[in-house]
Design a protein around this motif. Structure first.
Motif, mmCIF file in Angstrom:
data_model
loop_
_atom_site.group_PDB
_atom_site.id
_atom_site.type_symbol
_atom_site.label_atom_id
_atom_site.label_comp_id
_atom_site.label_asym_id
_atom_site.label_seq_id
_atom_site.Cartn_x
_atom_site.Cartn_y
_atom_site.Cartn_z
ATOM 1 N N GLN A 1 0.821 -1.221 0.000
ATOM 2 C CA GLN A 1 0.000 0.000 0.000
ATOM 3 C C GLN A 1 0.853 1.270 0.000
ATOM 4 O OE1 GLN A 1 0.254 -2.265 2.379
ATOM 5 N NE2 GLN A 1 0.347 -1.334 4.422
ATOM 6 N N MET A 2 2.175 1.122 0.184
ATOM 7 C CA MET A 2 3.065 2.295 0.090
ATOM 8 C C MET A 2 3.255 2.748 -1.362
ATOM 9 S SD MET A 2 6.152 1.727 2.772
ATOM 10 C CE MET A 2 5.912 1.737 4.531
ATOM 11 N N PHE A 3 2.749 1.954 -2.322
ATOM 12 C CA PHE A 3 2.914 2.276 -3.740
ATOM 13 C C PHE A 3 1.565 2.631 -4.371
ATOM 14 C CE2 PHE A 3 6.342 -0.311 -2.320
ATOM 15 C CZ PHE A 3 7.457 0.261 -2.905
ATOM 16 N N PRO A 4 1.477 3.508 -5.342
ATOM 17 C CA PRO A 4 2.581 4.230 -5.964
ATOM 18 C C PRO A 4 3.128 5.383 -5.124
ATOM 19 C CG PRO A 4 0.527 4.933 -6.961
ATOM 20 C CD PRO A 4 0.189 3.823 -5.989
ATOM 21 N N GLY A 5 2.514 5.660 -3.948
ATOM 22 C CA GLY A 5 3.032 6.723 -3.099
ATOM 23 C C GLY A 5 3.151 8.028 -3.873
ATOM 24 N N HIS A 6 4.278 8.683 -3.740
ATOM 25 C CA HIS A 6 4.430 9.988 -4.412
ATOM 26 C C HIS A 6 4.487 9.844 -5.930
ATOM 27 C CE1 HIS A 6 8.716 8.854 -4.395
ATOM 28 N NE2 HIS A 6 8.819 9.675 -5.406
ATOM 29 N N LEU A 7 4.702 8.620 -6.409
ATOM 30 C CA LEU A 7 4.755 8.436 -7.866
ATOM 31 C C LEU A 7 3.354 8.441 -8.483
ATOM 32 C CD1 LEU A 7 7.575 5.786 -8.134
ATOM 33 C CD2 LEU A 7 7.729 8.265 -8.415
ATOM 34 N N GLY A 8 2.318 8.513 -7.637
ATOM 35 C CA GLY A 8 0.957 8.682 -8.142
ATOM 36 C C GLY A 8 0.612 10.150 -8.375
ATOM 37 N N GLU A 9 1.527 11.049 -8.031
ATOM 38 C CA GLU A 9 1.286 12.489 -8.153
ATOM 39 C C GLU A 9 2.079 13.083 -9.320
ATOM 40 O OE1 GLU A 9 -0.718 14.137 -6.020
ATOM 41 O OE2 GLU A 9 -1.069 12.364 -4.774
ATOM 42 N N SER A 10 1.699 14.277 -9.687
ATOM 43 C CA SER A 10 2.501 15.106 -10.599
ATOM 44 C C SER A 10 2.793 14.387 -11.922
ATOM 45 C CB SER A 10 3.783 15.526 -9.874
ATOM 46 O OG SER A 10 4.499 16.470 -10.611
ATOM 47 N N LEU A 11 3.948 14.638 -12.486
ATOM 48 C CA LEU A 11 4.258 14.115 -13.828
ATOM 49 C C LEU A 11 4.284 12.592 -13.858
ATOM 50 C CD1 LEU A 11 7.050 16.639 -14.886
ATOM 51 C CD2 LEU A 11 4.679 16.557 -15.685
ATOM 52 N N ALA A 12 4.900 11.979 -12.850
ATOM 53 C CA ALA A 12 4.982 10.511 -12.814
ATOM 54 C C ALA A 12 3.585 9.913 -12.703
ATOM 55 C CB ALA A 12 5.850 10.057 -11.646
ATOM 56 N N GLY A 13 2.720 10.540 -11.913
ATOM 57 C CA GLY A 13 1.352 10.056 -11.726
ATOM 58 C C GLY A 13 0.547 10.144 -13.009
ATOM 59 N N ARG A 14 0.686 11.273 -13.706
ATOM 60 C CA ARG A 14 -0.042 11.416 -14.976
ATOM 61 C C ARG A 14 0.474 10.411 -15.993
ATOM 62 N NH1 ARG A 14 -0.258 16.798 -13.432
ATOM 63 N NH2 ARG A 14 1.443 17.574 -14.712
ATOM 64 N N ALA A 15 1.786 10.185 -15.993
ATOM 65 C CA ALA A 15 2.383 9.217 -16.921
ATOM 66 C C ALA A 15 1.887 7.798 -16.605
ATOM 67 C CB ALA A 15 3.906 9.284 -16.845
ATOM 68 N N LEU A 16 1.702 7.530 -15.319
ATOM 69 C CA LEU A 16 1.187 6.221 -14.898
ATOM 70 C C LEU A 16 -0.253 6.045 -15.399
ATOM 71 C CD1 LEU A 16 1.806 3.668 -13.213
ATOM 72 C CD2 LEU A 16 1.028 4.906 -11.179
ATOM 73 N N GLU A 17 -1.044 7.097 -15.260
ATOM 74 C CA GLU A 17 -2.435 7.053 -15.743
ATOM 75 C C GLU A 17 -2.489 6.861 -17.254
ATOM 76 O OE1 GLU A 17 -4.609 10.527 -14.419
ATOM 77 O OE2 GLU A 17 -4.310 9.909 -12.324
ATOM 78 N N ARG A 18 -1.581 7.521 -17.953
ATOM 79 C CA ARG A 18 -1.547 7.399 -19.425
ATOM 80 C C ARG A 18 -1.045 6.044 -19.889
ATOM 81 N NH1 ARG A 18 0.957 12.640 -19.478
ATOM 82 N NH2 ARG A 18 2.962 11.581 -19.633
ATOM 83 N N GLY A 19 -0.370 5.316 -18.977
ATOM 84 C CA GLY A 19 0.203 4.034 -19.365
ATOM 85 C C GLY A 19 1.606 4.164 -19.941
ATOM 86 N N ASP A 20 2.264 5.315 -19.701
ATOM 87 C CA ASP A 20 3.656 5.472 -20.142
ATOM 88 C C ASP A 20 4.582 4.568 -19.330
ATOM 89 O OD1 ASP A 20 2.904 7.294 -21.996
ATOM 90 O OD2 ASP A 20 3.566 9.061 -20.872
ATOM 91 N N GLU B 1 11.077 -0.021 0.838
ATOM 92 C CA GLU B 1 10.045 0.673 0.057
ATOM 93 C C GLU B 1 10.449 2.096 -0.338
ATOM 94 O OE1 GLU B 1 9.445 -1.143 2.749
ATOM 95 O OE2 GLU B 1 8.239 -2.813 1.998
ATOM 96 N N PRO B 2 10.903 2.939 0.603
ATOM 97 C CA PRO B 2 11.300 4.289 0.178
ATOM 98 C C PRO B 2 12.494 4.268 -0.791
ATOM 99 C CG PRO B 2 11.636 4.010 2.553
ATOM 100 C CD PRO B 2 10.919 2.801 2.077
ATOM 101 N N ALA B 3 13.342 3.264 -0.654
ATOM 102 C CA ALA B 3 14.478 3.138 -1.587
ATOM 103 C C ALA B 3 13.974 2.789 -2.985
ATOM 104 C CB ALA B 3 15.453 2.075 -1.080
ATOM 105 N N ALA B 4 12.980 1.880 -3.052
ATOM 106 C CA ALA B 4 12.414 1.501 -4.352
ATOM 107 C C ALA B 4 11.710 2.688 -4.994
ATOM 108 C CB ALA B 4 11.434 0.336 -4.169
ATOM 109 N N LEU B 5 10.995 3.472 -4.178
ATOM 110 C CA LEU B 5 10.307 4.658 -4.707
ATOM 111 C C LEU B 5 11.318 5.665 -5.242
ATOM 112 C CD1 LEU B 5 7.523 5.052 -2.001
ATOM 113 C CD2 LEU B 5 7.123 4.699 -4.447
ATOM 114 N N THR B 6 12.438 5.780 -4.558
ATOM 115 C CA THR B 6 13.493 6.697 -5.002
ATOM 116 C C THR B 6 14.068 6.245 -6.332
ATOM 117 O OG1 THR B 6 14.032 7.336 -2.749
ATOM 118 C CG2 THR B 6 15.769 7.606 -4.377
ATOM 119 N N LEU B 7 14.384 4.956 -6.431
ATOM 120 C CA LEU B 7 14.930 4.415 -7.678
ATOM 121 C C LEU B 7 13.932 4.629 -8.826
ATOM 122 C CD1 LEU B 7 16.819 1.149 -8.291
ATOM 123 C CD2 LEU B 7 14.704 1.518 -9.531
#
Ligand code: SAH
Length: 234
Positions: A13-32, A143-149
């Motif tokens: 549940q720590m994922f996508p974490g901050h990667l669900g926000e901003s540019l990375a989050g939009r890219a995730l929604e788009r399927g990039d 988990e925070p290390a994986a999110l950073t990578l």
């Protein structure tokens, strides 16, 4: 085919974490890029669904069991999966922009997040896990290390940031730290933007930035100057 990350964790549940926000989050929604998580505990076999046990030879803490973790890895990354299998670990080789770039060019990554004292060595060997560290300090979990990578990789994927991450002049890309940045207002708290940046002379600006980069790197990260071959002087 887009970059696909599979995360193995006791805290998916720590994922996508901050990667669900901003540019990375939009890219995730788009399927990039794609992200899936695997709950390691789902592969426990005993009544108590235990994933860890006491360290052989004694000592503090608990160790992730090899049989449970291997079952989770084999589920997430079956035979024929070309993606590298990474284990976030303070013992790993420190992550570099170069490795990040390599990963971003590839099909994705399977990323194991450790917890407790660590994981049984046999599963690292048997599943050829590449240990990757995000720095010389100890986190409570991978988990925070994986999110950073992933953050570092995702911003390089095609379409995620446009030209902003093209990277030629970013820190580390030239073996140097990046030069300082300025923007309006031109005077702020009696501090002016350096004249050269307002001169319109692009050759001079380029030379100034290069000199600043070199000076900053000498002060903050002299190890980079030794490690990297010197970029062409100009
Ligand atoms: N006893 C271990 C530390 C375990 S920390 C040791 O001394 O090496 C628990 C988990 O956090 C690790 O299994 C790893 O997945 C993660 N972790 C901690 N620090 C990390 C770091 N610097 N880089 C990447 N992962 C880290």
């Amino acid at each position: 085919m887009s970059f696909r990350a599979s995360i193995l964790s006791l805290y998916p549940q720590m994922f996508p974490g901050h990667l669900g926000e901003s540019l990375a989050g939009r890219a995730l929604e788009r399927g990039d890029w794609e992200l899936d998580t695997v709950q390691i505990r789902d592969f426990a076999t005993d009544r108590h669904r235990s994933v860890d046990d006491t360290p052989a030879g004694g000592g503090a803490g608990m160790v992730l069991r090899p049989d449970v973790l291997a079952a989770a890895i084999d589920h997430a990354s079956p035979q024929g999966d070309e993606r590298p299998r990474l284990l976030m670990s303070p013992r790993g080789r420190p992550l570099t922009q170069e490795r990040v770039r390599e990963l971003a060019r590839g099909p994705g990554a399977v990323i194991v997040c450790g917890r407790f004292e660590g994981i049984d060595q046999r599963v690292i060997d048997a599943r050829a896990l590449e240990e990757v560290s995000v720095g010389d300090y100890v986190l409570s979990g991978g988990e925070p290390a994986a999110l950073t990578l992933l953050d570092a990789v995702v911003r390089l994927l095609p379409g995620v940031m446009g030209n902003a991450a093209s990277g030629e002049f970013e820190s580390f890309e030239t073996g140097l730290l990046e030069h300082p940045h300025y923007t309006r207002p031109q005077d702020w708290e009696e501090r002016a933007i350096p004249d050269v940046l307002l001169s319109g002379n692009h050759a001079k600006i380029e030379a100034w930035r290069r000199a600043q980069s070199e000076e900053l790197t000498r002060q903050q990260r002299p190890d980079l100057l030794q490690a990297k071959k010197k970029p062409p002087q100009g």
